[in-house]
Design an enzyme around this catalytic site. Structure first.
Site, mmCIF file in Angstrom:
data_model
loop_
_atom_site.group_PDB
_atom_site.id
_atom_site.type_symbol
_atom_site.label_atom_id
_atom_site.label_comp_id
_atom_site.label_asym_id
_atom_site.label_seq_id
_atom_site.Cartn_x
_atom_site.Cartn_y
_atom_site.Cartn_z
ATOM 1 N N ASP A 290 54.362 82.242 50.033
ATOM 2 C CA ASP A 290 55.585 82.183 49.050
ATOM 3 C C ASP A 290 55.601 80.721 48.576
ATOM 4 O O ASP A 290 55.784 80.285 47.342
ATOM 5 C CB ASP A 290 56.700 82.542 49.456
ATOM 6 N N GLU B 160 57.916 80.805 54.334
ATOM 7 C CA GLU B 160 58.079 82.147 53.900
ATOM 8 C C GLU B 160 59.482 82.208 53.357
ATOM 9 O O GLU B 160 60.398 81.754 54.137
ATOM 10 C CB GLU B 160 58.056 83.293 55.231
ATOM 11 N N LYS C 282 62.648 84.664 52.076
ATOM 12 C CA LYS C 282 63.251 85.885 52.143
ATOM 13 C C LYS C 282 64.646 85.888 51.757
ATOM 14 O O LYS C 282 65.428 84.939 51.688
ATOM 15 C CB LYS C 282 63.195 86.546 53.489
#
Length: 241
Positions: A71, A102, A104
């Protein structure tokens, strides 16, 4: 009157507001995820020193191996000789990478496990390191710099959001999958010290600004990435059509 505390607070409030709007306004999970990544990328692109670059990318090594899609990749742009681009997809040489994250909407046990796998896919890649020439000769090749691994989110699925359950989830005996730092924008920050399994938790208080300062401090401590052996990539200049 200007206030540094107010400036830090505004930086954090703007990030949290953007992430919250994305979560509330977008219904499709992929669109929501893409927009969240873009918000984190914009934060790093705006505030990291210009020697660093932050992009969504895959990492590649001179042996032809690729990481998972990452990401957020923070990589060197001052000394890195090339970054591949195919359409909107970027490929960054492993030697250039400083940190991977990462991103989220919210993190829980599943997201932590997934982030560990993604981080490991980058750290497992081969990295070259050449001797460094200087006026009187050359220095020995620089040891490989550590790659920071982290997670970024708006919320936490744990109760309490930053506490013992999260600490347990972060534990690992595998240094390749270790998570070093995490920013949960609406809740706080966690980070380890020198790769140890001891984590410090900071609840609330201008979280995004604290994360930026902590990350920049870690990047300063790492210094400059090792000198890439650019010719190690030459063997892939073959006609494989």
């Amino acid at each position: 009157m200007n206030s540094l505390s107010r400036l830090f607070a505004s930086l954090h409030e703007d990030l949290e507001r953007q992430l919250s709007i994305t979560r509330e306004s977008l219904r499709h999970p992929s669109a929501k995820g893409d927009e969240s990544e873009s918000i984190w990328l914009a934060l790093l692109q705006n505030y990291l020193p210009t020697r660093y670059r932050a992009e969504r990318a895959q990492v590649v090594d001179s042996e032809g191996r690729f990481s998972d899609q990452i990401d957020v990749v923070v990589f060197d742009r001052q000394y890195s000789p090339f970054i591949f681009q195919l359409g909107n997809q970027r490929f960054v040489p492993a030697e250039s990478v400083y940190a991977v994250f990462e991103a989220k909407q919210s993190i829980g046990p599943r997201e932590i496990t997934y982030a560990k796998k993604k981080i490991c896919s980058v750290r497992a890649l081969f990295r070259t390191s050449l001797p460094i020439p200087h006026a009187g000769g050359e220095y020995e090749p620089k040891p490989l710099t550590p790659i920071i691994g982290g997670v970024l989110s708006l919320e936490s699925n744990w109760n309490p959001p930053l506490g013992e359950p999260l600490r347990k989830a972060l534990e690992t005996n595998d240094p390749m999958s270790r998570i070093d730092i995490g920013c949960i924008a609406s809740r706080g920050l966690f980070h380890s010290r020198d790769g140890a399994q001891t984590f410090e938790f900071h609840v609330g208080c201008k979280t995004a600004a604290r994360f930026l300062l902590r990350l920049i401090s870690e990047l300063q401590r790492i210094g400059t990435v090792q000198m890439i052996d650019i010719m190690a990539y030459e063997r892939w200049l073959v006609d494989d059509r």
